[in-house]
Design a protein around this motif. Sequence first.
Motif, PDB file in Angstrom:
ATOM      1  N   GLU A 143      49.953 -18.020 -31.804  1.00 56.18           N
ATOM      2  CA  GLU A 143      49.932 -19.220 -32.637  1.00 56.18           C
ATOM      3  C   GLU A 143      48.888 -19.106 -33.746  1.00 56.18           C
ATOM      4  OE1 GLU A 143      49.908 -22.935 -30.334  1.00 56.18           O
ATOM      5  OE2 GLU A 143      48.185 -23.461 -31.565  1.00 56.18           O
ATOM      6  N   ASN A 144      49.346 -19.287 -34.975  1.00 56.48           N
ATOM      7  CA  ASN A 144      48.423 -19.278 -36.101  1.00 56.48           C
ATOM      8  C   ASN A 144      49.034 -20.048 -37.266  1.00 56.48           C
ATOM      9  OD1 ASN A 144      46.631 -18.838 -38.099  1.00 56.48           O
ATOM     10  ND2 ASN A 144      46.688 -16.599 -37.989  1.00 56.48           N
ATOM     11  N   ALA A 145      48.499 -21.225 -37.503  1.00 55.01           N
ATOM     12  CA  ALA A 145      49.085 -22.089 -38.526  1.00 55.01           C
ATOM     13  C   ALA A 145      48.954 -21.475 -39.918  1.00 55.01           C
ATOM     14  CB  ALA A 145      48.418 -23.458 -38.489  1.00 55.01           C
TER      15      ALA A 145
ATOM     16  N   TYR B 223      42.363 -43.077 -37.185  1.00 55.60           N
ATOM     17  CA  TYR B 223      42.230 -41.806 -37.898  1.00 55.60           C
ATOM     18  C   TYR B 223      43.106 -41.768 -39.146  1.00 55.60           C
ATOM     19  CZ  TYR B 223      42.720 -36.785 -38.790  1.00 55.60           C
ATOM     20  OH  TYR B 223      42.769 -35.551 -39.381  1.00 55.60           O
TER      21      TYR B 223
ATOM     22  N   PHE C 209      42.041 -41.468 -43.120  1.00 53.37           N
ATOM     23  CA  PHE C 209      42.321 -40.258 -43.881  1.00 53.37           C
ATOM     24  C   PHE C 209      43.655 -40.288 -44.638  1.00 53.37           C
ATOM     25  CE2 PHE C 209      39.190 -38.756 -40.789  1.00 53.37           C
ATOM     26  CZ  PHE C 209      38.288 -38.138 -41.644  1.00 53.37           C
TER      27      PHE C 209
ATOM     28  N   LYS D  96      46.085 -23.663 -33.762  1.00 47.19           N
ATOM     29  CA  LYS D  96      45.093 -22.679 -34.182  1.00 47.19           C
ATOM     30  C   LYS D  96      45.358 -22.328 -35.654  1.00 47.19           C
ATOM     31  CE  LYS D  96      44.022 -19.339 -30.873  1.00 47.19           C
ATOM     32  NZ  LYS D  96      44.328 -18.025 -30.301  1.00 47.19           N
ATOM     33  N   GLY D  97      44.304 -22.278 -36.462  1.00 47.55           N
ATOM     34  CA  GLY D  97      44.480 -21.921 -37.864  1.00 47.55           C
ATOM     35  C   GLY D  97      44.742 -23.116 -38.766  1.00 47.55           C
ATOM     36  N   GLU D  98      44.959 -24.268 -38.156  1.00 44.45           N
ATOM     37  CA  GLU D  98      45.223 -25.465 -38.955  1.00 44.45           C
ATOM     38  C   GLU D  98      43.922 -26.011 -39.555  1.00 44.45           C
ATOM     39  OE1 GLU D  98      47.189 -28.504 -36.667  1.00 44.45           O
ATOM     40  OE2 GLU D  98      46.881 -30.019 -38.216  1.00 44.45           O
ATOM     41  N   ILE D  99      44.027 -26.511 -40.782  1.00 44.48           N
ATOM     42  CA  ILE D  99      42.867 -27.126 -41.412  1.00 44.48           C
ATOM     43  C   ILE D  99      43.092 -28.625 -41.471  1.00 44.48           C
ATOM     44  CG2 ILE D  99      41.573 -27.339 -43.570  1.00 44.48           C
ATOM     45  CD1 ILE D  99      42.240 -24.336 -43.996  1.00 44.48           C
ATOM     46  N   LEU D 100      42.118 -29.386 -40.987  1.00 42.92           N
ATOM     47  CA  LEU D 100      42.282 -30.828 -41.028  1.00 42.92           C
ATOM     48  C   LEU D 100      40.942 -31.519 -41.201  1.00 42.92           C
ATOM     49  CD1 LEU D 100      41.321 -31.338 -37.952  1.00 42.92           C
ATOM     50  CD2 LEU D 100      43.717 -31.217 -37.415  1.00 42.92           C
ATOM     51  N   GLU D 101      41.014 -32.813 -41.424  1.00 43.16           N
ATOM     52  CA  GLU D 101      39.805 -33.595 -41.609  1.00 43.16           C
ATOM     53  C   GLU D 101      39.480 -34.321 -40.314  1.00 43.16           C
ATOM     54  OE1 GLU D 101      40.391 -34.474 -46.329  1.00 43.16           O
ATOM     55  OE2 GLU D 101      41.544 -35.612 -44.878  1.00 43.16           O
ATOM     56  N   ALA D 102      38.188 -34.497 -40.053  1.00 42.05           N
ATOM     57  CA  ALA D 102      37.774 -35.115 -38.807  1.00 42.05           C
ATOM     58  C   ALA D 102      36.484 -35.901 -39.013  1.00 42.05           C
ATOM     59  CB  ALA D 102      37.587 -34.054 -37.728  1.00 42.05           C
ATOM     60  N   VAL D 103      36.214 -36.796 -38.066  1.00 48.77           N
ATOM     61  CA  VAL D 103      35.002 -37.612 -38.130  1.00 48.77           C
ATOM     62  C   VAL D 103      34.013 -37.100 -37.092  1.00 48.77           C
ATOM     63  CG1 VAL D 103      34.082 -39.943 -37.948  1.00 48.77           C
ATOM     64  CG2 VAL D 103      36.431 -39.595 -38.709  1.00 48.77           C
TER      65      VAL D 103
ATOM     66  N   GLU E  62      36.168 -35.807 -34.132  1.00 42.90           N
ATOM     67  CA  GLU E  62      37.437 -36.316 -33.625  1.00 42.90           C
ATOM     68  C   GLU E  62      38.454 -36.381 -34.741  1.00 42.90           C
ATOM     69  OE1 GLU E  62      36.471 -39.373 -30.003  1.00 42.90           O
ATOM     70  OE2 GLU E  62      37.202 -40.204 -31.883  1.00 42.90           O
ATOM     71  N   ALA E  63      39.636 -35.876 -34.469  1.00 43.97           N
ATOM     72  CA  ALA E  63      40.741 -36.033 -35.413  1.00 43.97           C
ATOM     73  C   ALA E  63      41.845 -36.740 -34.636  1.00 43.97           C
ATOM     74  CB  ALA E  63      41.222 -34.681 -35.925  1.00 43.97           C
TER      75      ALA E  63
ATOM     76  N   GLU F 287      32.353 -37.292 -42.550  1.00 44.32           N
ATOM     77  CA  GLU F 287      33.720 -36.768 -42.532  1.00 44.32           C
ATOM     78  C   GLU F 287      33.668 -35.303 -42.927  1.00 44.32           C
ATOM     79  OE1 GLU F 287      35.935 -39.359 -45.104  1.00 44.32           O
ATOM     80  OE2 GLU F 287      35.711 -41.058 -43.757  1.00 44.32           O
TER      81      GLU F 287
ATOM     82  N   ARG G 229      35.810 -31.426 -43.210  1.00 45.31           N
ATOM     83  CA  ARG G 229      37.074 -30.696 -43.209  1.00 45.31           C
ATOM     84  C   ARG G 229      36.807 -29.410 -42.437  1.00 45.31           C
ATOM     85  NH1 ARG G 229      39.516 -28.739 -48.785  1.00 45.31           N
ATOM     86  NH2 ARG G 229      40.384 -30.820 -49.048  1.00 45.31           N
TER      87      ARG G 229
ATOM     88  N   ASP H 281      35.487 -20.930 -46.960  1.00 43.67           N
ATOM     89  CA  ASP H 281      35.609 -21.586 -48.253  1.00 43.67           C
ATOM     90  C   ASP H 281      36.312 -22.930 -48.126  1.00 43.67           C
ATOM     91  OD1 ASP H 281      34.506 -19.351 -49.224  1.00 43.67           O
ATOM     92  OD2 ASP H 281      36.359 -18.488 -50.007  1.00 43.67           O
ATOM     93  N   PHE H 282      35.847 -23.885 -48.885  1.00 48.81           N
ATOM     94  CA  PHE H 282      36.457 -25.214 -48.991  1.00 48.81           C
ATOM     95  C   PHE H 282      36.405 -26.008 -47.691  1.00 48.81           C
ATOM     96  CE2 PHE H 282      38.647 -22.557 -52.154  1.00 48.81           C
ATOM     97  CZ  PHE H 282      38.247 -23.226 -53.297  1.00 48.81           C
ATOM     98  N   LEU H 283      35.555 -25.590 -46.748  1.00 51.23           N
ATOM     99  CA  LEU H 283      35.382 -26.380 -45.531  1.00 51.23           C
ATOM    100  C   LEU H 283      34.002 -27.036 -45.577  1.00 51.23           C
ATOM    101  CD1 LEU H 283      36.758 -23.928 -42.827  1.00 51.23           C
ATOM    102  CD2 LEU H 283      37.986 -25.686 -44.093  1.00 51.23           C
TER     103      LEU H 283
END
Lengths: 138, 176
Positions: free
Chosen positions: A7-9, A61, A65, B81-88, B100-101, B141, B143, B165-167
């Motif tokens: 798994e790798n997004a 959430y 966001f 895995k590998g996902e980029i998201l925003e969290a608090v 937490e996301a 917040e 990323r 980068d960009f995190l």
Amino acid sequence: MSGEEEENAAELKIGDEFLKAKCLMNCEVAVILEHKYEQLQQMSDDPLNQVSQVFEKSLQYVKRFSRYKNPDAVRQVREILSRYQLAEFELCVLGNLCPETVEEAIAMVPSIKTKGRAHDDEAIEKMLNDLSLIKKFE
Amino acid sequence: MFFHIVLERNMQLHPRHFGRHLRDNLVAKLVKDVEGTCSGRHGFVVAITGIENVGKGLIRDGTGFVTFPVKYQCVVFRPFKGEILEAVVTMVNKMGFFAEAGPVQIFVSNHLIPDDMEFQSGDMPNYTTSDGSVKIQKDSEVRLKIIGTRVDATEIFCIGTIKDDFLGVINDPVTS
């Protein structure tokens, strides 16, 4: 499970089931959950007691966001992004994070630059411009 | 990432619920049983949005209970895995911080926080750059990128990084 290991997004390896499934942007989830919450509110006085913790946390959430607040803008975002032959997952990552530059977009969604895809920097730039326009006129 | 998917479940219903309101009872029980649960495969079930179809019931031998296969649409949250998201950010300590996301908890170890950010203890423990321009504390917040997931029966737990980068911080509760 061997599938789990791969798994790798970033390479869009999220399993067949999820690749084909409909992805939702945070703002879309907000629309759905708020609607459902209102329905519950009409049925009972204390809707917070009715919903699970998962529901409550998710609602907080996505409210926090959501890049786009009004449902029309949300619809437009999906419509514009869907013109660019993106996978559902890529579309939603872009819609959620709203990158401002081409480099940022590629860092967020590395799979748009993989071989065999027709996304050059120019196309990506145009896409980001379209997105920021919606934000501006919302 | 949130998904809208169709899942199937076999629902057992007690004979006392049979009658005009059978379907309503079935749906109510489904919502109660499924919403808020978590599985490694599909992630957290946030909300059921519709019933696709209710199959033919099968009477169980001896008990009188009837099993109905129910197909339903639902919103799920599944981290990858590998996902980029925003969290608090929810907690900061010298080992790193928790964020937490939605329903999922993500831990970012201090090895995965940029080297120029130092831990500062005190009332409001935080990670700050040497020039003080960037600060991570409770309610910030961020990323982040998910680099690992651990699944157990009722929860998914993630490990994340902001060393790329960009995190990093997207909004500082103090300045905004």
